[in-house]
Design a protein around this motif. Structure first.
Motif, PDB file in Angstrom:
ATOM      1  N   UNK A 218       0.817  -1.223   0.000  1.00 57.88           N
ATOM      2  CA  UNK A 218       0.000   0.000   0.000  1.00 57.88           C
ATOM      3  C   UNK A 218       0.843   1.262   0.000  1.00 57.88           C
ATOM      4  N   UNK A 219       2.014   1.200   0.667  1.00 65.23           N
ATOM      5  CA  UNK A 219       2.836   2.403   0.807  1.00 65.23           C
ATOM      6  C   UNK A 219       3.177   3.007  -0.549  1.00 65.23           C
ATOM      7  N   UNK A 220       3.467   2.144  -1.530  1.00 62.81           N
ATOM      8  CA  UNK A 220       3.887   2.656  -2.840  1.00 62.81           C
ATOM      9  C   UNK A 220       2.748   3.359  -3.559  1.00 62.81           C
ATOM     10  N   UNK A 221       1.506   3.011  -3.204  1.00 65.31           N
ATOM     11  CA  UNK A 221       0.353   3.584  -3.878  1.00 65.31           C
ATOM     12  C   UNK A 221      -0.222   4.793  -3.145  1.00 65.31           C
ATOM     13  N   UNK A 222      -0.266   4.688  -1.807  1.00 67.34           N
ATOM     14  CA  UNK A 222      -1.118   5.630  -1.078  1.00 67.34           C
ATOM     15  C   UNK A 222      -0.365   6.797  -0.459  1.00 67.34           C
ATOM     16  N   UNK A 223       0.962   6.683  -0.228  1.00 63.88           N
ATOM     17  CA  UNK A 223       1.670   7.752   0.477  1.00 63.88           C
ATOM     18  C   UNK A 223       1.912   8.949  -0.449  1.00 63.88           C
ATOM     19  N   UNK A 224       1.732  10.173   0.078  1.00 59.87           N
ATOM     20  CA  UNK A 224       1.936  11.374  -0.752  1.00 59.87           C
ATOM     21  C   UNK A 224       3.404  11.810  -0.740  1.00 59.87           C
ATOM     22  N   UNK A 225       4.282  10.912  -1.189  1.00 62.51           N
ATOM     23  CA  UNK A 225       5.723  11.194  -1.154  1.00 62.51           C
ATOM     24  C   UNK A 225       6.309  11.127  -2.553  1.00 62.51           C
ATOM     25  N   UNK A 226       7.592  11.496  -2.672  1.00 57.53           N
ATOM     26  CA  UNK A 226       8.287  11.381  -3.959  1.00 57.53           C
ATOM     27  C   UNK A 226       8.521   9.921  -4.295  1.00 57.53           C
ATOM     28  N   UNK A 227       8.661   9.636  -5.591  1.00 61.46           N
ATOM     29  CA  UNK A 227       8.798   8.255  -6.051  1.00 61.46           C
ATOM     30  C   UNK A 227       9.977   7.527  -5.402  1.00 61.46           C
ATOM     31  N   UNK A 228      11.133   8.217  -5.295  1.00 63.26           N
ATOM     32  CA  UNK A 228      12.328   7.574  -4.736  1.00 63.26           C
ATOM     33  C   UNK A 228      12.111   7.197  -3.270  1.00 63.26           C
ATOM     34  N   UNK A 229      11.406   8.066  -2.536  1.00 59.97           N
ATOM     35  CA  UNK A 229      11.139   7.782  -1.121  1.00 59.97           C
ATOM     36  C   UNK A 229      10.182   6.595  -0.977  1.00 59.97           C
ATOM     37  N   UNK A 230       9.116   6.625  -1.817  1.00 63.18           N
ATOM     38  CA  UNK A 230       8.140   5.533  -1.748  1.00 63.18           C
ATOM     39  C   UNK A 230       8.788   4.201  -2.105  1.00 63.18           C
ATOM     40  N   UNK A 231       9.693   4.245  -3.080  1.00 63.78           N
ATOM     41  CA  UNK A 231      10.352   3.008  -3.515  1.00 63.78           C
ATOM     42  C   UNK A 231      11.188   2.418  -2.387  1.00 63.78           C
ATOM     43  N   UNK A 232      11.901   3.318  -1.658  1.00 59.04           N
ATOM     44  CA  UNK A 232      12.728   2.857  -0.549  1.00 59.04           C
ATOM     45  C   UNK A 232      11.869   2.249   0.564  1.00 59.04           C
ATOM     46  N   UNK A 233      10.743   2.917   0.869  1.00 52.60           N
ATOM     47  CA  UNK A 233       9.841   2.397   1.915  1.00 52.60           C
ATOM     48  C   UNK A 233       9.276   1.038   1.495  1.00 52.60           C
ATOM     49  N   UNK A 234       8.837   0.960   0.228  1.00 50.96           N
ATOM     50  CA  UNK A 234       8.283  -0.279  -0.352  1.00 50.96           C
ATOM     51  C   UNK A 234       9.286  -1.430  -0.216  1.00 50.96           C
ATOM     52  N   UNK A 235      10.510  -1.143  -0.556  1.00 52.67           N
ATOM     53  CA  UNK A 235      11.589  -2.128  -0.563  1.00 52.67           C
ATOM     54  C   UNK A 235      11.946  -2.584   0.856  1.00 52.67           C
ATOM     55  N   UNK A 236      12.073  -1.620   1.772  1.00 53.27           N
ATOM     56  CA  UNK A 236      12.483  -1.955   3.139  1.00 53.27           C
ATOM     57  C   UNK A 236      11.368  -2.713   3.860  1.00 53.27           C
ATOM     58  N   UNK A 237      10.105  -2.259   3.704  1.00 51.39           N
ATOM     59  CA  UNK A 237       9.003  -2.953   4.370  1.00 51.39           C
ATOM     60  C   UNK A 237       8.867  -4.389   3.854  1.00 51.39           C
ATOM     61  N   UNK A 238       9.023  -4.575   2.536  1.00 53.49           N
ATOM     62  CA  UNK A 238       8.961  -5.945   2.006  1.00 53.49           C
ATOM     63  C   UNK A 238      10.107  -6.802   2.538  1.00 53.49           C
ATOM     64  N   UNK A 239      11.292  -6.204   2.715  1.00 51.26           N
ATOM     65  CA  UNK A 239      12.424  -6.961   3.267  1.00 51.26           C
ATOM     66  C   UNK A 239      12.129  -7.392   4.703  1.00 51.26           C
ATOM     67  N   UNK A 240      11.521  -6.469   5.500  1.00 51.36           N
ATOM     68  CA  UNK A 240      11.162  -6.816   6.889  1.00 51.36           C
ATOM     69  C   UNK A 240      10.125  -7.941   6.898  1.00 51.36           C
ATOM     70  N   UNK A 241       9.097  -7.810   6.019  1.00 56.75           N
ATOM     71  CA  UNK A 241       8.044  -8.835   5.946  1.00 56.75           C
ATOM     72  C   UNK A 241       8.640 -10.189   5.581  1.00 56.75           C
ATOM     73  N   UNK A 242       9.545 -10.175   4.603  1.00 57.45           N
ATOM     74  CA  UNK A 242      10.172 -11.424   4.154  1.00 57.45           C
ATOM     75  C   UNK A 242      10.992 -12.056   5.282  1.00 57.45           C
ATOM     76  N   UNK A 243      11.768 -11.229   5.991  1.00 54.34           N
ATOM     77  CA  UNK A 243      12.610 -11.744   7.084  1.00 54.34           C
ATOM     78  C   UNK A 243      11.746 -12.321   8.208  1.00 54.34           C
ATOM     79  N   UNK A 244      10.686 -11.577   8.609  1.00 49.13           N
ATOM     80  CA  UNK A 244       9.824 -12.075   9.686  1.00 49.13           C
ATOM     81  C   UNK A 244       9.058 -13.317   9.229  1.00 49.13           C
ATOM     82  N   UNK A 245       8.699 -13.365   7.936  1.00 46.95           N
ATOM     83  CA  UNK A 245       8.036 -14.548   7.392  1.00 46.95           C
ATOM     84  C   UNK A 245       8.935 -15.774   7.456  1.00 46.95           C
ATOM     85  N   UNK A 246      10.202 -15.592   7.128  1.00 47.96           N
ATOM     86  CA  UNK A 246      11.153 -16.716   7.176  1.00 47.96           C
ATOM     87  C   UNK A 246      11.340 -17.191   8.623  1.00 47.96           C
ATOM     88  N   UNK A 247      11.476 -16.234   9.559  1.00 47.18           N
ATOM     89  CA  UNK A 247      11.594 -16.629  10.975  1.00 47.18           C
ATOM     90  C   UNK A 247      10.320 -17.344  11.429  1.00 47.18           C
TER      91      UNK A 247
END
Lengths: 235, 235
Positions: free
Chosen positions: B67-96
């Motif tokens: 949702x962050x990449x779609x809904x946040x009123x930020x610049x594209x580069x910022x949204x991309x970083x948030x999108x990427x980091x949140x997915x990395x956290x989700x993936x890591x917690x999913x693996x654990x």
């Protein structure tokens, strides 16, 4: 929308998966579980109608109904009639399939409607019926005003896709629930029946996925300016 | 695409569902099932990490990433970083979270990887990892050629949505499987714990639905000519 492949080619994959899934569910219910019966002293034979009717009747025919409106190279009025009739058949077979689960429970003194599978199943069949009635009244007979049709079409598509995905998910829950019961009564966890049921579930999920991919693909040329599923692109 | 409502408003519904679902899963695992532990003689406490990590860690944070990449009123580069980091956290917690299920099984002499839930779970986490790596390499660092980015973006979106829907479906299978085991060991079919688990599953499905609805809604104004999820409309 997303996929630049002709819808009819994507639908061929779905058709193959439907045939494979139908064979798998019949092999399971007939060869492994003893066959189908409407009245029987072995109540399991009454249950066996449930997966057969829900997969072949509801999921497969419902998916064909969805794909037909997108992939067939026919006139809009003809496609609409096929879409409507196939969904009616899917809904009817789905209702009979749910009835067989209740009949099995009632004749075997098993509780009704306590599991997530049953809750979602009742939800799906109700939403499916509401969606069909809405589509019939607004798009077929007597038919809504042009503005109402235009504005409600994207919602019809979105709601329909959502309910269908929920239906496929509910089917997956059903396979898992039944197999878990069987395994707790002695069916081997890594045996051929367990693998058969899990593979049937995976084929069911793949079929549902290719139904959705079909309607995200390119419509036949004569249809490109039509208000079909592409209506979902207009806000 | 389909929904003429601002994405950020639709995401508010998802946020509320995430909070409700997180409370429900914690009440279940802590109050009904005795709490969480990494090492314990009561091996069930090790299992209890699994639903908590998979729902709050994987499904909720993964949905926030989408949702962050779609809904946040930020610049594209910022949204991309948030999108990427949140997915990395989700993936890591999913693996654990998946590791805790294996740990529980191994320490309790329960078989691994025989159920549909486990098969799909392994499939989902693998596809999620592949999707993340592909996104990182093509869209972040080192980044693909403009044509590759443009052509692969709709596939990134479609694949991502498909894997997320599969993740939510796998979660629903997990709730049903665990509750079926508990009911076969004496938990009441119509008792408060059974209702709690079923409602948690329904809230999970609703959260997943509103995550998808968010990305089908209207992007913030500064983003309308951007190649965001709207890329899915271009063939």
């Amino acid at each position: 929308m997303a996929i630049g492949v002709k819808a009819v080619y994507v639908s061929y994959v779905a058709h193959v998966l439907a045939v494979v899934g139908a064979i798998l569910v019949l092999v399971w219910c007939v060869s492994f579980r003893g066959g189908l019966a409407w009245e029987a002293t072995n109540k399991s034979l009454i249950f066996n109608n449930h997966p057969v009717l829900m997969f072949i009747g509801f999921i497969v025919i419902g998916g064909q109904a969805i794909m037909s409106y997108k992939s067939l190279p026919l006139k809009k009025a003809e496609k609409k009639l096929i879409h409507l009739v196939l969904h009616a058949i899917a809904l009817a077979l789905g209702i009979i399939g749910i009835y067989t689960a209740f009949k099995f429970h009632n004749e075997s003194n098993i509780a009704n409607l306590y599991s997530l599978h049953s809750w979602l199943g009742i939800g799906v069949i109700s939403l499916y019926g509401i969606q069909w009635l809405f589509g019939f009244v607004v798009f077929f007979y007597p038919g809504g005003a042009p503005q109402l049709r235009r504005e409600s079409l994207p919602w019809h598509v979105l709601f329909g896709i959502s309910v269908y995905i929920l239906a496929v998910g509910t089917a997956a829950l059903g396979y898992l629930e039944k197999l878990t019961f069987l395994e707790s009564s002695g069916v081997a966890k890594y045996g051929s029946e367990a693998f058969l049921v899990n593979f049937t579930a995976i084929v069911t999920i793949l079929y549902g996925s290719f139904v959705i991919f079909t309607i995200l693909s390119k419509a036949p040329p004569e249809d490109e300016h039509d208000h079909g599923y592409s209506a979902i692109e207009h806000e």
